[in-house]
Design an enzyme around this catalytic site. Structure first.
Site, PDB file in Angstrom:
ATOM      1  N   PHE A  12      11.350   0.822   8.488  1.00 62.67           N
ATOM      2  CA  PHE A  12       9.998   1.317   8.719  1.00 62.67           C
ATOM      3  C   PHE A  12       9.167   0.357   9.585  1.00 62.67           C
ATOM      4  CE2 PHE A  12       5.803   1.032   6.255  1.00 62.67           C
ATOM      5  CZ  PHE A  12       5.123   1.842   7.134  1.00 62.67           C
ATOM      6  N   ILE A  13       9.024  -0.882   9.130  1.00 61.71           N
ATOM      7  CA  ILE A  13       8.195  -1.840   9.865  1.00 61.71           C
ATOM      8  C   ILE A  13       8.936  -2.336  11.107  1.00 61.71           C
ATOM      9  CG2 ILE A  13       6.920  -4.006   9.740  1.00 61.71           C
ATOM     10  CD1 ILE A  13       6.719  -3.600   6.701  1.00 61.71           C
ATOM     11  N   TYR A 141      13.318  -9.918  -6.753  1.00 61.87           N
ATOM     12  CA  TYR A 141      12.924  -9.746  -5.356  1.00 61.87           C
ATOM     13  C   TYR A 141      11.875 -10.779  -4.959  1.00 61.87           C
ATOM     14  CZ  TYR A 141      10.292  -7.699  -1.468  1.00 61.87           C
ATOM     15  OH  TYR A 141       9.616  -7.498  -0.297  1.00 61.87           O
ATOM     16  N   VAL A 185       2.420   4.472  -1.469  1.00 66.66           N
ATOM     17  CA  VAL A 185       1.888   5.608  -0.715  1.00 66.66           C
ATOM     18  C   VAL A 185       2.991   6.621  -0.422  1.00 66.66           C
ATOM     19  CG1 VAL A 185       0.911   6.338   1.491  1.00 66.66           C
ATOM     20  CG2 VAL A 185      -0.043   4.353   0.311  1.00 66.66           C
ATOM     21  N   GLY A 271       9.047  -5.876 -13.777  1.00 64.96           N
ATOM     22  CA  GLY A 271       8.469  -6.775 -12.795  1.00 64.96           C
ATOM     23  C   GLY A 271       7.217  -6.273 -12.108  1.00 64.96           C
TER      24      GLY A 271
END
Length: 311
Positions: A12-13, A141, A185, A271
């Site tokens: 995505f990024i 993570y 989102v 988490g």
């Protein structure tokens, strides 16, 4: 013209960054194992190597002496990191270490690392958190991202020109709508686009700092032009707190659904944190960066993007 390597460039990024670099005339090579990224995201004009950054053999095909290496390849779900913590370590920490070694040995001009807000863990209250705050991740993570930051800073002292960014909750067009374990989102919007009840895992009063992908890419590119950014760590957010309830209200309204759209509640994920908001004063001072898109503008743009794809 510059030669740029982007790991995770089918994501995505990474793909948004690749398109911007290509638009300004840079040569772009993308390294991605396509575990979460998709080949359709690869922009025309970018060279592509299918490989895993955590394997030395995958780095052998990269061009030597690139002007910049953007390291975005990662297992990017805190929830998923509990499924296989060792795999998360390999993808996130081992992969970062190997790429840092390669970048230093092969004369990379700059190394830009995409860390995560997860390194902060549970933030106290609603006060924006600065880069100097205590780091106490609550997921494998987040721990892997923090360990990677330590290595990035070590290689900075060894001579590699590095910049670390800690993106908060990034959203925007191109986000993976099929992945319901990462991206608040996109997760909620995916239910709305399918006309399915929205499943909310955890407290409706949890909150996030949602930053648009276009603003994130702006910051990455500004770092390349600034000597001041070398050896520094920056938050990437907006400083605006949005609760889950408020976000759902916006998404329901902008998709044209009724106010009483069905919402299903479920237990929280391992988490997960109540929330965190970014203090962005440092990046504002150093890079003259400020987010340009409001959440309302960004959500409407994102919704239009996916509705147009369905038409």
């Amino acid at each position: 013209m510059s030669s740029v390597v982007i790991t995770g460039g089918a994501g995505f990024i990474g793909s948004a960054l690749a398109r911007r670099l290509l638009d300004r005339g840079d040569e772009v090579l993308i390294l991605d194992n396509l575990s979460t990224g998709v080949e359709a995201n690869l922009p025309k004009g970018a060279a592509f190597v299918r490989g895993d950054v955590s394997r030395l053999s995958s780095l052998e095909g990269l061009p030597t002496a690139p002007s910049a290496v953007f390291h975005l390849a990662a297992q990017s779900s805190g929830e998923a990191s509990f499924d296989d913590p060792l795999a998360d370590f390999d993808h996130n920490t081992r992969g970062t270490f190997l790429l840092l070694q390669w970048s230093l040995r092969n004369g990379a001009g700059r190394f830009v690392y995409a860390s995560s807000m997860s390194v902060y863990g549970e933030c106290e209250g609603t006060t924006p958190v600065a880069e100097t705050a205590q780091l106490a991740p609550r997921s494998y993570y987040g721990a892997a991202k923090l360990a990677s930051e330590v290595y990035v800073n070590l290689f900075s002292r060894l001579g590699l020109k590095t910049t670390i960014f800690r993106p908060f909750s990034v959203y925007g067009p191109g986000q993976n709508m099929a992945n319901r374990r990462q991206g608040m989102v996109s997760i909620y919007l995916s239910y709305l686009l399918e006309n399915a009840p929205i499943v909310v895992k955890g407290d409706m009063e949890r909150f996030r700092d949602h930053v648009n992908v276009a603003d994130v890419v702006d910051a990455f590119l500004l770092a390349l032009e600034s000597d001041r950014a070398c050896g520094r760590t920056y938050n990437l957010g907006t400083g605006v707190r949005t609760s889950v309830g408020d976000l759902l209200g916006k998404l329901i309204r902008y998709t044209g659904k009724p106010p009483d759209y069905p919402i299903s509640r479920a237990a929280g994920t391992p988490g997960d944190t109540r929330g965190c908001v970014a203090d962005i004063s440092l990046i504002g001072r150093d890079l003259d960066w400020t987010p340009r898109k409001t959440l309302d503008e960004g959500l409407q743009e994102m919704i239009s993007y996916y509705l147009d794809r369905e038409a």
